[in-house]
Design a protein around this motif. Structure first.
Motif, mmCIF file in Angstrom:
data_model
loop_
_atom_site.group_PDB
_atom_site.id
_atom_site.type_symbol
_atom_site.label_atom_id
_atom_site.label_comp_id
_atom_site.label_asym_id
_atom_site.label_seq_id
_atom_site.Cartn_x
_atom_site.Cartn_y
_atom_site.Cartn_z
ATOM 1 N N THR A 66 47.281 56.609 35.939
ATOM 2 C CA THR A 66 48.554 56.340 36.606
ATOM 3 C C THR A 66 48.741 54.845 36.847
ATOM 4 O O THR A 66 49.807 54.294 36.549
ATOM 5 C CB THR A 66 48.628 57.106 37.947
ATOM 6 O OG1 THR A 66 48.507 58.506 37.684
ATOM 7 C CG2 THR A 66 49.920 56.833 38.672
ATOM 8 N N TYR A 67 47.717 54.183 37.374
ATOM 9 C CA TYR A 67 47.815 52.752 37.694
ATOM 10 C C TYR A 67 48.063 51.907 36.451
ATOM 11 O O TYR A 67 48.811 50.931 36.497
ATOM 12 C CB TYR A 67 46.531 52.293 38.400
ATOM 13 C CG TYR A 67 46.551 50.840 38.801
ATOM 14 C CD1 TYR A 67 47.296 50.412 39.907
ATOM 15 C CD2 TYR A 67 45.847 49.882 38.081
ATOM 16 C CE1 TYR A 67 47.324 49.075 40.278
ATOM 17 C CE2 TYR A 67 45.866 48.544 38.449
ATOM 18 C CZ TYR A 67 46.609 48.142 39.547
ATOM 19 O OH TYR A 67 46.637 46.818 39.910
ATOM 20 N N ASP A 72 47.096 50.874 29.669
ATOM 21 C CA ASP A 72 47.813 49.717 29.125
ATOM 22 C C ASP A 72 47.732 48.533 30.089
ATOM 23 O O ASP A 72 48.309 48.565 31.183
ATOM 24 C CB ASP A 72 49.270 50.090 28.884
ATOM 25 C CG ASP A 72 50.062 49.003 28.198
ATOM 26 O OD1 ASP A 72 49.487 47.957 27.831
ATOM 27 O OD2 ASP A 72 51.282 49.213 28.021
ATOM 28 N N LEU A 73 47.047 47.472 29.683
ATOM 29 C CA LEU A 73 46.925 46.287 30.522
ATOM 30 C C LEU A 73 48.221 45.486 30.573
ATOM 31 O O LEU A 73 48.389 44.617 31.426
ATOM 32 C CB LEU A 73 45.776 45.402 30.029
ATOM 33 C CG LEU A 73 44.396 46.061 30.017
ATOM 34 C CD1 LEU A 73 43.344 45.091 29.493
ATOM 35 C CD2 LEU A 73 44.020 46.590 31.393
ATOM 36 N N GLY A 84 46.876 43.528 33.562
ATOM 37 C CA GLY A 84 46.002 42.474 33.069
ATOM 38 C C GLY A 84 46.080 41.203 33.905
ATOM 39 O O GLY A 84 45.054 40.579 34.197
ATOM 40 N N GLN A 85 47.301 40.824 34.308
ATOM 41 C CA GLN A 85 47.442 39.614 35.128
ATOM 42 C C GLN A 85 46.776 39.803 36.485
ATOM 43 O O GLN A 85 46.121 38.903 36.994
ATOM 44 C CB GLN A 85 48.905 39.227 35.306
ATOM 45 C CG GLN A 85 49.103 37.943 36.097
ATOM 46 C CD GLN A 85 48.403 36.743 35.467
ATOM 47 O OE1 GLN A 85 48.526 36.494 34.282
ATOM 48 N NE2 GLN A 85 47.655 35.995 36.261
ATOM 49 N N SER A 122 39.372 54.196 29.803
ATOM 50 C CA SER A 122 39.220 52.783 29.467
ATOM 51 C C SER A 122 40.555 52.250 28.959
ATOM 52 O O SER A 122 41.450 53.014 28.599
ATOM 53 C CB SER A 122 38.122 52.571 28.426
ATOM 54 O OG SER A 122 38.437 53.244 27.238
ATOM 55 N N SER A 123 40.659 50.933 28.939
ATOM 56 C CA SER A 123 41.914 50.307 28.523
ATOM 57 C C SER A 123 42.151 50.521 27.025
ATOM 58 O O SER A 123 41.212 50.588 26.239
ATOM 59 C CB SER A 123 41.903 48.808 28.863
ATOM 60 O OG SER A 123 40.792 48.163 28.287
ATOM 61 N N ILE A 124 43.417 50.609 26.658
ATOM 62 C CA ILE A 124 43.782 50.794 25.249
ATOM 63 C C ILE A 124 43.952 49.447 24.550
ATOM 64 O O ILE A 124 44.041 49.390 23.331
ATOM 65 C CB ILE A 124 45.059 51.645 25.086
ATOM 66 C CG1 ILE A 124 46.244 50.995 25.806
ATOM 67 C CG2 ILE A 124 44.814 53.069 25.580
ATOM 68 C CD1 ILE A 124 47.586 51.668 25.539
#
Length: 139
Positions: A66-67, A72-73, A84-85, A122-124
Motif C-alpha cells: 500500500t505504501y 514502486d519507488l 524513493g525521495q 521488495s521494490s520493483i
C-alpha cells in the motif's frame, strides 16, 4: 507509614500493568556495503499474542504494498515526495549516506520485539540517491 506502603504498592502495580501488548512492526530495509539500514518504519499494529507471525508478515506485506503502490519507488506520497525521495532523505539525514546506487528496498516484519524477517515484498525498481536526492538509476 501506611500511606507510604499504599503508595509504593500502587507504583509497583502500575509498573507491572505497563507491559507492552504484543505488537507487529513493519519496516523497509536496504543492504548497502554489507550494512543493513532501516529506511522507513510503517505503522505497527497489535497482535492477539506472540504466536501470530504469519499474520504479522501478511499485514506487513500489505502495508508495504500500500505504501509503495506495489513496490514502486516512484510512487508519489501525500507529502509530494516519492517513496524513493523519502528514503534518500532518511538515508542522508539519519545515516549520513547521500549516495546509493541500484539498491533494492525490502519489506520486513518483526513481532513482539523479536528479529526482523523478510515479508516477501521488495521494490520493483531500484533505489538510487545522489547527494540525498532520488535520481533515476542509470541502466
Amino acid at each position: 507509614m501506611n500511606t507510604l506502603i499504599v503508595l509504593l504498592a500502587a507504583v509497583v502495580s502500575l509498573a507491572g500493568a505497563q507491559t507492552d501488548a504484543p505488537e507487529c512492526h513493519c519496516g523497509m530495509f536496504i543492504t548497502h556495503y554489507h550494512e543493513e539500514y532501516e529506511v522507513h518504519r510503517l505503522p505497527p499494529f497489535d497482535l492477539d499474542d506472540c504466536s501470530a507471525f504469519k499474520r504479522c508478515k501478511k499485514k506487513c506485506a500489505l502495508e508495504y504494498d500500500t505504501y509503495t503502490n506495489g513496490g514502486d519507488l516512484n510512487y508519489r506520497l501525500d507529502n509530494g515526495y516519492t517513496v524513493g525521495q523519502e528514503i534518500c532523505i532518511q538515508m542522508a539525514q539519519k545515516h549520513n549516506v547521500g549516495d546509493l546506487w541500484d539498491e533494492t528496498v525490502y519489506g520486513y516484519a518483526r513481532q513482539c520485539n523479536g528479529p526482523w524477517d523478510y515479508d516477501g515484498e521488495s521494490s520493483i525498481n531500484n533505489l538510487c540517491c545522489s547527494r540525498g536526492h532520488f535520481v533515476k538509476c542509470e541502466e
